[in-house]
Design a protein around this motif. Structure first.
Motif, short mmCIF file in Angstrom:
data_model
loop_
_atom_site.label_atom_id
_atom_site.label_comp_id
_atom_site.label_asym_id
_atom_site.label_seq_id
_atom_site.Cartn_x
_atom_site.Cartn_y
_atom_site.Cartn_z
N PHE A 16 22.33 -3.49 45.69
CA PHE A 16 22.56 -2.80 46.27
C PHE A 16 21.73 -1.35 45.59
N LEU A 17 21.23 -0.85 47.35
CA LEU A 17 20.93 0.36 47.07
C LEU A 17 21.34 2.23 47.08
N ASN A 18 21.11 3.00 46.74
CA ASN A 18 21.71 4.35 47.04
C ASN A 18 23.70 4.02 48.01
N ALA A 19 24.19 3.42 46.69
CA ALA A 19 25.25 2.91 47.95
C ALA A 19 26.09 3.44 46.92
N ARG A 72 18.67 2.75 42.56
CA ARG A 72 18.33 3.97 42.99
C ARG A 72 17.59 4.80 42.57
N ASP A 73 16.98 5.39 44.27
CA ASP A 73 15.93 6.38 43.72
C ASP A 73 16.26 7.36 42.36
N VAL A 74 16.11 6.93 41.63
CA VAL A 74 15.44 7.93 40.56
C VAL A 74 14.24 8.14 40.29
N THR A 100 15.91 1.80 39.32
CA THR A 100 15.01 2.50 39.84
C THR A 100 14.11 2.34 40.19
N PHE A 101 13.84 2.90 41.84
CA PHE A 101 12.04 2.76 42.04
C PHE A 101 11.33 3.64 41.72
N ALA A 102 11.34 3.36 40.44
CA ALA A 102 10.16 4.48 40.17
C ALA A 102 9.28 3.31 38.46
N GLY A 130 2.48 13.30 52.32
CA GLY A 130 4.41 14.11 51.71
C GLY A 130 4.13 13.19 50.97
N ARG A 131 3.37 12.13 49.95
CA ARG A 131 4.08 11.53 49.38
C ARG A 131 3.02 11.94 48.07
N ILE A 132 1.62 12.47 48.41
CA ILE A 132 1.39 13.47 46.74
C ILE A 132 2.33 13.64 45.60
N ALA A 163 7.27 -0.42 40.21
CA ALA A 163 6.23 -0.20 40.05
C ALA A 163 5.81 -0.59 41.55
N LYS A 164 5.73 1.07 42.56
CA LYS A 164 5.92 0.83 43.68
C LYS A 164 4.41 1.89 44.17
N HIS A 165 4.39 2.22 45.57
CA HIS A 165 4.72 1.15 46.68
C HIS A 165 3.00 0.12 46.36
N TYR A 166 3.59 -0.93 45.58
CA TYR A 166 2.37 -1.74 45.89
C TYR A 166 1.37 -2.98 47.11
N PHE A 217 8.11 -5.14 41.19
CA PHE A 217 7.05 -4.01 41.99
C PHE A 217 7.89 -4.28 43.49
N MET A 218 7.32 -3.29 44.09
CA MET A 218 7.60 -2.76 45.29
C MET A 218 6.92 -3.17 45.97
N THR A 219 6.93 -3.56 47.09
CA THR A 219 5.52 -3.97 47.84
C THR A 219 5.44 -2.59 49.39
N ALA A 220 4.31 -2.41 49.41
CA ALA A 220 4.01 -0.66 50.43
C ALA A 220 4.72 -1.20 51.51
N PHE A 221 4.56 0.24 52.00
CA PHE A 221 4.85 -0.08 53.78
C PHE A 221 3.61 -0.07 54.32
N ASN A 222 2.73 0.25 53.95
CA ASN A 222 1.55 -0.07 54.70
C ASN A 222 0.53 -1.56 54.95
N SER A 264 10.72 -5.62 48.50
CA SER A 264 10.15 -4.88 49.70
C SER A 264 10.37 -3.30 49.74
N ASP A 265 10.02 -3.05 50.13
CA ASP A 265 10.78 -1.25 50.65
C ASP A 265 11.07 -1.46 51.20
N TYR A 266 12.07 -0.80 52.13
CA TYR A 266 13.07 -0.31 53.37
C TYR A 266 13.13 -1.08 54.79
N ASN A 267 13.24 -2.34 55.46
CA ASN A 267 13.12 -2.43 56.30
C ASN A 267 11.45 -3.09 56.44
N GLY A 274 7.57 14.82 50.12
CA GLY A 274 7.60 13.56 50.47
C GLY A 274 8.17 12.34 51.33
N GLU A 275 8.92 11.46 51.66
CA GLU A 275 8.03 10.48 52.31
C GLU A 275 8.26 11.29 54.02
N ALA A 276 7.67 11.25 54.92
CA ALA A 276 7.47 11.56 55.92
C ALA A 276 7.64 12.43 56.75
C1 GLC Z 1 12.06 4.37 50.85
C2 GLC Z 1 11.04 4.14 49.87
C3 GLC Z 1 10.47 3.88 48.87
C4 GLC Z 1 12.38 4.23 48.14
C5 GLC Z 1 12.86 2.73 48.82
C6 GLC Z 1 14.29 3.06 49.08
O1 GLC Z 1 11.71 4.19 52.06
O2 GLC Z 1 9.15 4.27 50.24
O3 GLC Z 1 10.26 4.29 48.10
O4 GLC Z 1 12.08 3.47 47.31
O5 GLC Z 1 12.31 3.58 50.47
O6 GLC Z 1 15.33 4.31 48.52
#
Ligand code: GLC
Length: 704
Positions: free
Chosen positions: A36-39, A66-68, A110-112, A124-126, A163-166, A207-212, A242-245, A446-448
């Motif tokens: 589970f993530l962020n749950a 979790r996103d720590v 952690t997703f970091a 924004g994610r810079i 290691a993200k987002h690959y 590793f986490m795969t990127a959205f792009n 993978s990343d979220y969805n 940040g994101e989006a």
């Molecule tokens: C988000 C982010 C990713 C994060 C994941 C879980 O959309 O792209 O960096 O770790 O989903 O929240």
């Protein structure tokens, strides 16, 4: 394991609701989720773990992620700010603290670290990135992996890092989040992959795969990234989520026809756990039956997931009891130190800073002076606003309430209502010095959260004008998640401290810097443009065939014969950045001199040492981050005018001189050639030991 149980391990869900629903508990009993993530709350997680271990057929423990990102309960500066510290040991200590606080509440993943090289401040994610340079990012990547994962993953205070987002996410066209990235493989290998390689070499567990989409192929379906590079070249043995969805988003990308196609492409490319979308759970059993997915592919993925859980000790640990983490004096001390070291002094006209304690009174202007949530920055889930010490609170504590006149002037960074401006100007009139807290609220990066403009939002520039009318010395303290363009305001103030979003202890850190208890030592991890029109602008650029000349600085006069000349520059703006990569001032001055190279010619395979003297010419002891830059003058692929190859933090007493020496092997001089091989070629090399990417003392040597 049945195919359903295997695919269950490959599926990660979330639950914003707490407590967990009976439905989720039933699915855990059925082995439908592996993670589970962020749950939930710590109690929810403990109960879910008990159910998984004691009430499911196989008793396989759940992995809670979790996103720590930059702290759990104790919030450190945003990662871009931490990069400005150039202090990997301190960044590692902060990650260690975050891991301990998160693990105590049942989070073991952690997703970091986020390792996306970012050369576009519109993105924004810079804010979450390690900046624009692969060398600095690679050093920080290894430090963060060590910090999160500790000496061994089965330490109950350790969390698996990710290691993200690959890969290549930071190159989103137009700086627009999730947008397409077009990166030639040579640039991918030279700039975007090295931090991920460094994380893999440091033993990052996932590793986490990127959205792009990278060159038209979404990262979650990209076997070049996931099999050829990650597994075959780097021999990576960790797990890929993978990343979220992101798996089912390959339909929207126009890369998958439907969810079944997406599942097939993702798992065959190398994604092993699907975050939130359920195409694996819904379609992999049928795809295995139809032969579209090899059973071995599933078994390898599940093996990697189970191996991670074994390495974390989840099978052996007792069912965790719910616990609550708290900030501690130690964690706050690390947060204050890192906020101090992340802050960059950009300007200090007539040495206005540090302020004297005997100062009569201060005007504190701007809503960001006292905004606990904004100060923590993006990606904060468990930081408590109540723990945050704002600059206003810290200054009042230091000077006493009566000497601090606070007028926000605006209700938020985007506010355009100028009704409070006269009160702000009046407060300035009653004070000796004005502190202007400017920048971006938390939600603006940040994101989006990409921006087409980089200016100070709202009516902040007008607020500066209103307060300037009082004619008092002014200091701007900028809190932001990205480089901003604020030249007019910068010209009006006497000093500028760039604090990024400094986290829980931003207040004491800034108060200490303003009054000289500490000395600013931050150095920019990213180039600051003069205008968004210059983006992308970064220090490690190629010369071009017509590099602009120093004599062409500034903007052409506009006379009939001007603009003239045919070089790579703008006719309406100076071609140089506002502030260079690596730049940052101190409360003292450092002199660089006497660069020497151990040999004028270096044999292939040999080593060369480069030294220079750094002298503290001021009256205060201070840290300095000495930087080493290299330029390969003529190569089979044109090389950047400068590339960072090393840095060293030194602390010099007033008047002291230290000889700083760097050692380079000819392997350190390598670059990727047209055949995409790392090569070192004979020829001339220039080298600098410097305070930033624009100055320093220069030497050269030749590789035979
Ligand atoms: C988000 C982010 C990713 C994060 C994941 C879980 O959309 O792209 O960096 O770790 O989903 O929240």
């Amino acid at each position: 394991m049945t195919i359903e149980e295997k695919v269950g391990q490959m599926s990660q869900s979330t639950s914003l609701a707490t407590p967990f629903s009976e439905n989720i508990k039933q699915e855990i009993r059925q082995g439908r989720w592996g993670s589970f993530l962020n749950a939930g709350s710590p109690a929810d997680r403990a109960e879910a773990q008990r159910i998984a271990r004691q009430e499911s057929r196989l008793g396989i423990p759940l992995l809670f992620g979790r996103d720590v990102i930059h702290g759990y309960r104790t919030i450190f500066p945003i990662p871009l700010g931490q990069a400005a510290s150039w202090d990997p040991a301190l960044v590692e200590a902060a990650a260690r603290t975050a891991a301990r606080e998160a693990a105590a509440e049942g989070i073991r993943w952690t997703f970091a670290p986020m390792l996306d090289i970012a050369r576009d401040p519109r993105w924004g994610r810079i804010a979450e990135s390690p900046g624009e340079d692969p060398y600095l990012a690679s050093v920080l990547a290894a430090a963060l992996v060590r910090g999160f994962q500790g000496a061994s993953l089965d330490d109950p205070a350790s969390v698996a890092a990710c290691a993200k987002h690959y890969a290549g996410y930071g190159a989103a066209e137009g700086g627009r989040d999730y947008n397409s990235t077009w990166i030639p493989e040579l640039l991918l290998r030279q700039v975007y992959l090295p931090p991920f390689h460094a994380a893999a070499d440091a033993g990052v567990a996932t590793f986490m795969t990127a959205f792009n989409a990278l060159n038209g192929v979404p990262a979650s379906g990209n076997s070049f990234l996931l099999r050829e590079i990650l597994r075959n070249e780097w021999k990576y043995s960790g797990m890929v989520v993978s990343d979220y969805n992101a798996v089912t988003e390959m339909i929207a990308h126009g890369y998958a026809a439907d969810a079944s196609d997406a599942a097939r492409k993702a798992v065959n490319a190398g994604v092993e756990m699907e975050m939130v979308s359920t195409s694996f759970r819904d379609h992999l059993p049928a795809l295995v039956k139809s032969g579209d997915v090899d059973r071995k592919t599933i078994d390898n993925a599940v093996r990697n997931i189970l191996r991670l859980k074994f390495r974390l000790g989840l099978f052996d640990e007792p069912i965790p009891s719910p616990a609550t983490s708290h900030v501690t004096p130690d964690s706050l001390a690390v947060a204050e130190r890192l906020a101090t070291e992340s802050t960059v002094l950009l300007k200090n006209r007539n040495d206005l800073l540090p302020l004297s304690n005997s100062i009569g009174s201060l005007a504190v202007i701007g809503p960001l002076a006292d905004s606990r949530v904004d100060q923590m920055g993006t990606w904060v889930m468990d930081g408590r606003a109540g723990d945050v010490q704002t600059p206003l609170a810290a200054l009042r504590q230091m000077l006493g309430d009566s000497r601090v006149h606070y007028v926000p002037g605006l209700r938020s960074s985007r506010d355009t209502n100028q009704q409070e401006f006269s009160a702000a100007r009046e407060a300035a009139g009653r004070s000796d010095v004005v502190l202007l807290f400017l920048g971006e609220e938390q939600v603006l990066s940040g994101e989006a959260r990409s921006r087409a403009y980089l200016n100070l939002p709202g009516a902040q520039d007008a607020l500066v004008d209103a307060v300037a009318a009082a004619g008092k010395p002014m200091v701007a303290i900028v809190m932001a998640g990205r480089p901003l363009t604020f030249r007019e305001t910068a010209d009006k103030v006497d000093a500028i401290l760039y604090a990024w979003h400094p986290g829980t202890m931003g207040g004491p850190a800034l108060a200490g810097l303003l009054f000289g208890r500490t000395v600013p030592s931050g150095r920019l991890p990213v180039t600051f443009p003069r205008s968004v029109g210059q983006v992308p602008i970064y220090y490690a650029h190629l010369s071009t065939g017509r590099p602009p000349l120093a004599s062409e600085l500034g903007v052409p006069a506009g006379t009939p014969v001007d603009p003239h000349g045919y070089t790579s520059r703008y006719i309406d703006l100076d071609f140089t950045p506002e502030y260079a990569f690596g730049y940052g001032l101190s409360y003292t001055t450092f002199e660089y001199s006497n660069l020497r190279v151990s040999a004028a010619t270096v044999p292939m395979g040999g080593t060369v040492t480069v030294s220079a003297d750094v002298t503290n010419r001021g009256s205060r002891e201070a840290p300095e981050t000495v930087q080493l830059y290299l330029h390969d003058v003529a190569a089979s692929v044109a090389q950047p005018v400068r590339v960072l190859k090393g840095f060293r933090r030194v602390i010099l007493k007033s008047g002291a001189t230290e000889t700083v020496t760097f050692s380079l092997t000819t392997n350190d001089l390598a670059f990727y050639n047209e055949k995409l091989q790392p090569v070192t070629e004979p020829g001339q090399f220039e080298v600098w030991i410097a305070p930033d990417s624009a100055g320093g003392v220069k030497g050269s040597f030749t590789v035979k």
